[in-house]
Design a protein around this motif. Structure first.
Motif, PDB file in Angstrom:
ATOM      1  N   TYR A 259       0.805  -1.128  -0.043  1.00 30.47           N
ATOM      2  CA  TYR A 259      -0.011   0.027   0.028  1.00 30.47           C
ATOM      3  C   TYR A 259       0.793   1.274   0.011  1.00 30.47           C
ATOM      4  CZ  TYR A 259      -3.037   3.855   1.159  1.00 30.47           C
ATOM      5  OH  TYR A 259      -3.521   4.893   1.063  1.00 30.47           O
ATOM      6  N   SER A 260       1.729   1.347   0.984  1.00 27.64           N
ATOM      7  CA  SER A 260       2.689   2.397   0.902  1.00 27.64           C
ATOM      8  C   SER A 260       3.620   2.991  -0.149  1.00 27.64           C
ATOM      9  CB  SER A 260       3.793   2.214   1.999  1.00 27.64           C
ATOM     10  OG  SER A 260       3.414   2.139   3.128  1.00 27.64           O
ATOM     11  N   ALA A 261       3.885   1.772  -1.114  1.00 26.59           N
ATOM     12  CA  ALA A 261       4.414   2.033  -2.449  1.00 26.59           C
ATOM     13  C   ALA A 261       3.478   2.526  -3.419  1.00 26.59           C
ATOM     14  CB  ALA A 261       4.913   0.778  -3.043  1.00 26.59           C
ATOM     15  N   VAL A 262       2.279   2.085  -3.378  1.00 28.48           N
ATOM     16  CA  VAL A 262       1.344   2.489  -4.249  1.00 28.48           C
ATOM     17  C   VAL A 262       0.759   3.869  -3.666  1.00 28.48           C
ATOM     18  CG1 VAL A 262      -1.128   2.138  -5.068  1.00 28.48           C
ATOM     19  CG2 VAL A 262       0.583  -0.052  -4.760  1.00 28.48           C
ATOM     20  N   ILE A 263       0.477   4.313  -2.813  1.00 23.44           N
ATOM     21  CA  ILE A 263      -0.075   5.513  -2.423  1.00 23.44           C
ATOM     22  C   ILE A 263       1.018   6.753  -2.687  1.00 23.44           C
ATOM     23  CG2 ILE A 263       0.332   5.676   0.117  1.00 23.44           C
ATOM     24  CD1 ILE A 263      -2.660   7.274  -1.727  1.00 23.44           C
ATOM     25  N   ASN A 264       2.261   6.356  -2.272  1.00 26.25           N
ATOM     26  CA  ASN A 264       3.575   7.227  -2.602  1.00 26.25           C
ATOM     27  C   ASN A 264       3.468   7.490  -4.161  1.00 26.25           C
ATOM     28  OD1 ASN A 264       4.105   7.456  -0.024  1.00 26.25           O
ATOM     29  ND2 ASN A 264       5.734   5.904  -0.144  1.00 26.25           N
TER      30      ASN A 264
ATOM     31  N   LEU B 220      -7.015   2.554  -3.444  1.00 26.41           N
ATOM     32  CA  LEU B 220      -8.427   2.538  -2.733  1.00 26.41           C
ATOM     33  C   LEU B 220      -9.024   0.942  -2.644  1.00 26.41           C
ATOM     34  CD1 LEU B 220      -9.954   5.710  -3.822  1.00 26.41           C
ATOM     35  CD2 LEU B 220      -9.533   5.195  -1.530  1.00 26.41           C
ATOM     36  N   ARG B 221      -8.549   0.344  -3.726  1.00 23.94           N
ATOM     37  CA  ARG B 221      -8.972  -1.347  -3.656  1.00 23.94           C
ATOM     38  C   ARG B 221      -8.308  -1.828  -2.526  1.00 23.94           C
ATOM     39  NH1 ARG B 221      -8.829  -0.311  -9.151  1.00 23.94           N
ATOM     40  NH2 ARG B 221      -6.721  -1.211  -9.584  1.00 23.94           N
ATOM     41  N   ILE B 222      -7.045  -1.523  -1.938  1.00 25.46           N
ATOM     42  CA  ILE B 222      -6.324  -1.974  -0.857  1.00 25.46           C
ATOM     43  C   ILE B 222      -6.610  -1.481   0.712  1.00 25.46           C
ATOM     44  CG2 ILE B 222      -4.007  -2.279   0.200  1.00 25.46           C
ATOM     45  CD1 ILE B 222      -2.756  -1.909  -2.447  1.00 25.46           C
ATOM     46  N   ARG B 223      -6.894  -0.043   0.587  1.00 26.21           N
ATOM     47  CA  ARG B 223      -7.347   0.507   1.679  1.00 26.21           C
ATOM     48  C   ARG B 223      -8.772   1.569   1.353  1.00 26.21           C
ATOM     49  NH1 ARG B 223      -2.144   2.091   5.350  1.00 26.21           N
ATOM     50  NH2 ARG B 223      -1.543  -0.165   5.469  1.00 26.21           N
ATOM     51  N   PRO B 224      -9.926   1.122   1.079  1.00 26.87           N
ATOM     52  CA  PRO B 224     -11.028   1.979   0.653  1.00 26.87           C
ATOM     53  C   PRO B 224     -11.432   2.981   1.411  1.00 26.87           C
ATOM     54  CG  PRO B 224     -11.596  -0.262   0.923  1.00 26.87           C
ATOM     55  CD  PRO B 224     -10.339  -0.290   1.355  1.00 26.87           C
ATOM     56  N   ARG B 225     -10.885   3.064   2.992  1.00 25.16           N
ATOM     57  CA  ARG B 225     -11.235   4.364   3.645  1.00 25.16           C
ATOM     58  C   ARG B 225     -10.074   5.350   4.019  1.00 25.16           C
ATOM     59  NH1 ARG B 225     -14.165   0.076   6.037  1.00 25.16           N
ATOM     60  NH2 ARG B 225     -16.268   0.307   5.974  1.00 25.16           N
ATOM     61  N   ASP B 226      -9.081   4.940   3.224  1.00 30.11           N
ATOM     62  CA  ASP B 226      -7.558   5.842   3.411  1.00 30.11           C
ATOM     63  C   ASP B 226      -7.854   7.266   3.098  1.00 30.11           C
ATOM     64  OD1 ASP B 226      -4.852   5.800   4.091  1.00 30.11           O
ATOM     65  OD2 ASP B 226      -4.827   6.879   2.306  1.00 30.11           O
ATOM     66  N   PRO B 227      -7.768   8.076   3.823  1.00 32.15           N
ATOM     67  CA  PRO B 227      -7.900   9.499   3.454  1.00 32.15           C
ATOM     68  C   PRO B 227      -6.930  10.121   2.425  1.00 32.15           C
ATOM     69  CG  PRO B 227      -7.472   9.563   5.774  1.00 32.15           C
ATOM     70  CD  PRO B 227      -7.360   8.194   5.224  1.00 32.15           C
TER      71      PRO B 227
ATOM     72  N   LEU C 232     -13.448  12.577  -0.843  1.00 32.34           N
ATOM     73  CA  LEU C 232     -12.761  13.610  -0.344  1.00 32.34           C
ATOM     74  C   LEU C 232     -13.368  14.432   0.671  1.00 32.34           C
ATOM     75  CD1 LEU C 232     -10.724  15.832  -1.200  1.00 32.34           C
ATOM     76  CD2 LEU C 232     -12.234  16.869  -2.520  1.00 32.34           C
ATOM     77  N   GLU C 233     -14.568  14.281   0.784  1.00 30.13           N
ATOM     78  CA  GLU C 233     -15.507  14.951   2.028  1.00 30.13           C
ATOM     79  C   GLU C 233     -15.027  14.435   3.190  1.00 30.13           C
ATOM     80  OE1 GLU C 233     -19.558  14.694   1.098  1.00 30.13           O
ATOM     81  OE2 GLU C 233     -19.571  16.696  -0.543  1.00 30.13           O
ATOM     82  N   LYS C 234     -14.767  12.827   3.166  1.00 30.05           N
ATOM     83  CA  LYS C 234     -14.469  12.169   4.547  1.00 30.05           C
ATOM     84  C   LYS C 234     -12.974  12.397   4.772  1.00 30.05           C
ATOM     85  CE  LYS C 234     -17.589   8.478   3.525  1.00 30.05           C
ATOM     86  NZ  LYS C 234     -17.985   7.262   3.009  1.00 30.05           N
ATOM     87  N   ALA C 235     -12.119  12.683   3.668  1.00 37.29           N
ATOM     88  CA  ALA C 235     -10.664  12.734   3.792  1.00 37.29           C
ATOM     89  C   ALA C 235     -10.319  14.173   4.584  1.00 37.29           C
ATOM     90  CB  ALA C 235      -9.991  12.510   2.451  1.00 37.29           C
ATOM     91  N   ALA C 236     -11.380  15.152   4.087  1.00 37.42           N
ATOM     92  CA  ALA C 236     -11.318  16.652   4.500  1.00 37.42           C
ATOM     93  C   ALA C 236     -11.492  16.738   6.197  1.00 37.42           C
ATOM     94  CB  ALA C 236     -12.149  17.409   3.797  1.00 37.42           C
ATOM     95  N   ARG C 237     -11.547  15.683   6.717  1.00 34.55           N
ATOM     96  CA  ARG C 237     -12.001  15.557   8.162  1.00 34.55           C
ATOM     97  C   ARG C 237     -10.575  15.624   8.951  1.00 34.55           C
ATOM     98  NH1 ARG C 237     -16.587  11.098   8.201  1.00 34.55           N
ATOM     99  NH2 ARG C 237     -17.954  12.367   7.044  1.00 34.55           N
ATOM    100  N   THR C 238      -9.415  15.081   8.066  1.00 36.87           N
ATOM    101  CA  THR C 238      -8.298  14.722   8.589  1.00 36.87           C
ATOM    102  C   THR C 238      -7.013  15.265   7.953  1.00 36.87           C
ATOM    103  OG1 THR C 238      -8.230  12.340   7.688  1.00 36.87           O
ATOM    104  CG2 THR C 238      -8.937  12.664   9.882  1.00 36.87           C
TER     105      THR C 238
END
Length: 86
Positions: free
Chosen positions: A3-8, A30-37, A61-67
Motif C-alpha cells: 500500500y505504501s508504495a502504491v499511495i506514494n 483504494l482497492r487496498i484501503r478503501p477508507r484511506d484519506p 474527499l469530503e471524508k478525507a477533509a476531516r483529517t
C-alpha cells in the motif's frame, strides 16, 4: 508495504501533473484501503485536475477533509468554483 508504495506513487504522479496515471494509481490504493484519506484525496485531486470529478470521489474527499488539510483546501476550492459558476 504494498500500500505504501502504491499511495506514494499516486502522490508523486499528482506532483508531476501525471493526472491520468495518478487517478489509476489512487484507484489501486483504494482497492487496498478503501477508507484511506490520502488515497481518497489523491483520487479526487486527479479527477478534479482532469475535470471529471465523480460523485464517489467527491464523497471520499469530503471524508478525507476531516483529517487532511489538503483535502479540505481542495474541497473549499471546488465549492468556491461552484458558487462562482452560479
Amino acid at each position: 508495504t504494498c500500500y505504501s508504495a502504491v499511495i506514494n506513487l499516486a502522490v508523486t504522479q499528482l506532483r508531476l501533473a501525471q493526472f491520468n496515471d495518478a487517478e489509476e494509481t489512487a484507484q489501486r490504493a483504494l482497492r487496498i484501503r478503501p477508507r484511506d484519506p490520502t488515497a481518497n484525496f489523491a483520487l479526487a485531486a486527479a479527477q478534479y485536475a482532469l475535470n471529471r470529478l465523480s460523485p464517489a470521489a467527491e464523497a471520499g474527499l469530503e471524508k478525507a477533509a476531516r483529517t487532511l488539510p489538503a483535502a479540505e483546501e481542495l474541497l473549499n476550492a471546488i465549492e468556491k468554483e461552484r458558487l462562482a459558476a452560479r
